[in-house]
Design a protein around this motif. Structure first.
Motif, PDB file in Angstrom:
ATOM      1  N   LEU A  87       0.821  -1.211   0.000  1.00 54.00           N
ATOM      2  CA  LEU A  87       0.000   0.000   0.000  1.00 54.00           C
ATOM      3  C   LEU A  87       0.861   1.269   0.000  1.00 54.00           C
ATOM      4  O   LEU A  87       0.498   2.273  -0.608  1.00 54.00           O
ATOM      5  CB  LEU A  87      -0.922   0.015   1.219  1.00 54.00           C
ATOM      6  N   LEU A  88       1.993   1.223   0.674  1.00 52.56           N
ATOM      7  CA  LEU A  88       2.866   2.391   0.800  1.00 52.56           C
ATOM      8  C   LEU A  88       3.756   2.592  -0.410  1.00 52.56           C
ATOM      9  O   LEU A  88       3.977   3.719  -0.855  1.00 52.56           O
ATOM     10  CB  LEU A  88       3.752   2.242   2.045  1.00 52.56           C
ATOM     11  N   GLY A  89       4.308   1.518  -0.915  1.00 48.29           N
ATOM     12  CA  GLY A  89       5.281   1.596  -2.003  1.00 48.29           C
ATOM     13  C   GLY A  89       6.690   1.738  -1.460  1.00 48.29           C
ATOM     14  O   GLY A  89       6.903   2.197  -0.334  1.00 48.29           O
ATOM     15  N   PRO A  90       7.692   1.353  -2.273  1.00 46.61           N
ATOM     16  CA  PRO A  90       9.073   1.326  -1.812  1.00 46.61           C
ATOM     17  C   PRO A  90       9.843   2.625  -2.010  1.00 46.61           C
ATOM     18  O   PRO A  90      11.005   2.703  -1.628  1.00 46.61           O
ATOM     19  CB  PRO A  90       9.693   0.225  -2.678  1.00 46.61           C
ATOM     20  N   ASP A  91       9.213   3.649  -2.617  1.00 48.90           N
ATOM     21  CA  ASP A  91       9.998   4.838  -2.943  1.00 48.90           C
ATOM     22  C   ASP A  91       9.168   6.116  -2.893  1.00 48.90           C
ATOM     23  O   ASP A  91       7.939   6.074  -2.940  1.00 48.90           O
ATOM     24  CB  ASP A  91      10.633   4.703  -4.334  1.00 48.90           C
ATOM     25  N   VAL A  92       9.890   7.217  -2.781  1.00 44.95           N
ATOM     26  CA  VAL A  92       9.314   8.555  -2.924  1.00 44.95           C
ATOM     27  C   VAL A  92      10.279   9.378  -3.762  1.00 44.95           C
ATOM     28  O   VAL A  92      11.497   9.183  -3.699  1.00 44.95           O
ATOM     29  CB  VAL A  92       9.051   9.256  -1.569  1.00 44.95           C
ATOM     30  N   THR A  93       9.729  10.276  -4.565  1.00 39.93           N
ATOM     31  CA  THR A  93      10.535  11.197  -5.349  1.00 39.93           C
ATOM     32  C   THR A  93      10.122  12.610  -4.987  1.00 39.93           C
ATOM     33  O   THR A  93       8.925  12.926  -4.961  1.00 39.93           O
ATOM     34  CB  THR A  93      10.362  10.957  -6.859  1.00 39.93           C
ATOM     35  N   VAL A  94      11.114  13.446  -4.692  1.00 34.25           N
ATOM     36  CA  VAL A  94      10.876  14.813  -4.245  1.00 34.25           C
ATOM     37  C   VAL A  94      11.647  15.761  -5.164  1.00 34.25           C
ATOM     38  O   VAL A  94      12.824  15.500  -5.454  1.00 34.25           O
ATOM     39  CB  VAL A  94      11.347  14.992  -2.779  1.00 34.25           C
ATOM     40  N   PRO A  95      11.028  16.863  -5.594  1.00 33.13           N
ATOM     41  CA  PRO A  95      11.776  17.841  -6.381  1.00 33.13           C
ATOM     42  C   PRO A  95      12.912  18.453  -5.553  1.00 33.13           C
ATOM     43  O   PRO A  95      12.828  18.545  -4.321  1.00 33.13           O
ATOM     44  CB  PRO A  95      10.745  18.917  -6.719  1.00 33.13           C
ATOM     45  N   VAL A  96      13.948  18.872  -6.257  1.00 31.72           N
ATOM     46  CA  VAL A  96      15.060  19.586  -5.626  1.00 31.72           C
ATOM     47  C   VAL A  96      15.102  20.984  -6.232  1.00 31.72           C
ATOM     48  O   VAL A  96      15.048  21.136  -7.458  1.00 31.72           O
ATOM     49  CB  VAL A  96      16.407  18.870  -5.873  1.00 31.72           C
ATOM     50  N   GLU A  97      15.178  21.991  -5.374  1.00 35.09           N
ATOM     51  CA  GLU A  97      15.296  23.378  -5.811  1.00 35.09           C
ATOM     52  C   GLU A  97      16.368  24.060  -4.978  1.00 35.09           C
ATOM     53  O   GLU A  97      16.332  23.995  -3.745  1.00 35.09           O
ATOM     54  CB  GLU A  97      13.968  24.114  -5.645  1.00 35.09           C
ATOM     55  N   ASP A  98      17.306  24.670  -5.644  1.00 33.89           N
ATOM     56  CA  ASP A  98      18.380  25.425  -4.973  1.00 33.89           C
ATOM     57  C   ASP A  98      19.097  24.597  -3.901  1.00 33.89           C
ATOM     58  O   ASP A  98      19.349  25.066  -2.797  1.00 33.89           O
ATOM     59  CB  ASP A  98      17.838  26.718  -4.373  1.00 33.89           C
ATOM     60  N   GLY A  99      19.407  23.350  -4.236  1.00 31.90           N
ATOM     61  CA  GLY A  99      20.180  22.507  -3.340  1.00 31.90           C
ATOM     62  C   GLY A  99      19.430  21.969  -2.140  1.00 31.90           C
ATOM     63  O   GLY A  99      20.049  21.479  -1.194  1.00 31.90           O
ATOM     64  N   ARG A 100      18.089  22.036  -2.169  1.00 33.31           N
ATOM     65  CA  ARG A 100      17.300  21.563  -1.028  1.00 33.31           C
ATOM     66  C   ARG A 100      16.109  20.749  -1.510  1.00 33.31           C
ATOM     67  O   ARG A 100      15.572  20.990  -2.596  1.00 33.31           O
ATOM     68  CB  ARG A 100      16.781  22.754  -0.219  1.00 33.31           C
ATOM     69  N   LEU A 101      15.688  19.809  -0.695  1.00 31.08           N
ATOM     70  CA  LEU A 101      14.455  19.089  -0.990  1.00 31.08           C
ATOM     71  C   LEU A 101      13.298  20.085  -0.972  1.00 31.08           C
ATOM     72  O   LEU A 101      13.178  20.875  -0.026  1.00 31.08           O
ATOM     73  CB  LEU A 101      14.196  17.997   0.051  1.00 31.08           C
ATOM     74  N   ALA A 102      12.469  20.068  -1.999  1.00 30.45           N
ATOM     75  CA  ALA A 102      11.351  21.011  -2.085  1.00 30.45           C
ATOM     76  C   ALA A 102      10.095  20.395  -1.477  1.00 30.45           C
ATOM     77  O   ALA A 102       9.052  20.252  -2.120  1.00 30.45           O
ATOM     78  CB  ALA A 102      11.124  21.414  -3.536  1.00 30.45           C
TER      79      ALA A 102
END
Length: 132
Positions: A87-102
């Motif tokens: 149900l959760l899944g094995p991964d997450v993808t997060v945008p990166v902006e200016d050297g930081r997780l957005a």
């Protein structure tokens, strides 16, 4: 980059946001960061890390998927853990902006342990954005 995560109970959450963020280069203007847990009985989620909400998440998963009564239990007794992780899944993808997780104001990256206590491994990959 990879890092271990120690869990201390069968169903629990661990905030791994800071450890994932360490993989993001300071000079990366834009891109994506993907965290992946290579296990079939743990997952990742983007959610608020407030302790009561984390308890609610654990209760929700327990109520949604009963502990017993699954065919796989005849093999090793942890079918509920596999189903919860699905149900959760094995991964997450997060945008990166200016050297930081957005991430949003209240968002964190949580490892959700469904078959602990165990040592889990989280892999993190960062990709640079492509100019249009």
């Amino acid at each position: 980059m990879t890092f271990p995560v120690e869990t201390d109970s069968r169903l629990t959450t661990v905030d791994v946001t800071d450890r994932v963020a360490k993989a993001v280069p300071d000079d990366l203007e834009s891109g994506t960061c993907t965290a992946f847990v290579g296990h079939t009985t743990a997952g990742l989620a983007v959610q608020e890390t407030e302790p009561r909400l984390r308890e609610d998440l654990e209760s929700f998963l327990s109520e949604l998927v009963p502990d017993e009564g699954h065919a796989h239990d005849q093999l090793d007794g942890n079918a509920d853990s596999h189903l919860r992780a699905t149900l959760l899944g094995p991964d997450v993808t997060v945008p990166v902006e200016d050297g930081r997780l957005a991430l949003g104001t209240w968002q964190s990256i949580l490892l959700v342990e469904c078959d602990g206590p165990r040592t889990r491994t989280v892999s993190v990959t960062v990709a640079e954005g492509i100019d249009p």
